[in-house]
Design an enzyme around this catalytic site. Sequence first.
Site, short mmCIF file in Angstrom:
data_model
loop_
_atom_site.label_atom_id
_atom_site.label_comp_id
_atom_site.label_asym_id
_atom_site.label_seq_id
_atom_site.Cartn_x
_atom_site.Cartn_y
_atom_site.Cartn_z
N GLN A 165 30.39 9.75 -31.28
CA GLN A 165 29.20 8.95 -31.03
C GLN A 165 29.62 7.58 -30.48
O GLN A 165 29.80 6.62 -31.22
CB GLN A 165 28.35 8.78 -32.29
CG GLN A 165 27.03 8.13 -31.98
CD GLN A 165 26.07 8.19 -33.14
OE1 GLN A 165 26.29 8.82 -34.16
NE2 GLN A 165 24.96 7.50 -32.99
N PHE A 166 29.76 7.51 -29.16
CA PHE A 166 30.21 6.27 -28.53
C PHE A 166 29.23 5.12 -28.74
O PHE A 166 29.60 3.96 -28.65
CB PHE A 166 30.48 6.48 -27.03
CG PHE A 166 29.25 6.51 -26.16
CD1 PHE A 166 28.82 5.36 -25.54
CD2 PHE A 166 28.54 7.68 -25.98
CE1 PHE A 166 27.68 5.38 -24.73
CE2 PHE A 166 27.42 7.71 -25.18
CZ PHE A 166 26.98 6.55 -24.55
N THR A 167 27.97 5.43 -29.05
CA THR A 167 26.97 4.37 -29.22
C THR A 167 27.28 3.46 -30.42
O THR A 167 26.69 2.39 -30.53
CB THR A 167 25.55 4.96 -29.35
OG1 THR A 167 25.51 5.83 -30.47
CG2 THR A 167 25.16 5.70 -28.08
#
Length: 148
Positions: free
Chosen positions: A78-80
Amino acid sequence: MKAVIQRVSKASVTIDGETVSSIGKGYLVLLGVAGDDTEDSMKKLVKKMIDLRIFQDENGKTNLSIEDVGGELLVVSQFTLLADCRKGRRPSFVKAGDPKEAKRMYEACIEECKKRIANTFHGEFGADMKVDLQNDGPFTIILDSNEL
């Protein structure tokens, strides 16, 4: 590297309507890889995560680790988690790792987890995933490898 660790009774990842991974009691880990992450920082994060004593013992105290209870891991990229929201209304993701390197680090993290937790499962890097969970507690911990 940032990890949101959620103690769960169960969790699963679905891609295009098909369940690709599911676990029972354990952790759902949302993992964000930063551009400056290293193998050492990843290993430190994994060790801390697995050594956390956040499961209840026979007296209701949080004294047991995921290993102690035979728990499972579900690791989802989850790069966010690397979003910088200080300016404007649109988050900046410049701190997130280059996708190719982030994928390598994500996969290395999964392999590091498997060294201690045999039942380690994962989502698909970069995929549009639907994540279902039954949070146990709720009990959620956030780890940042820069703070360990």
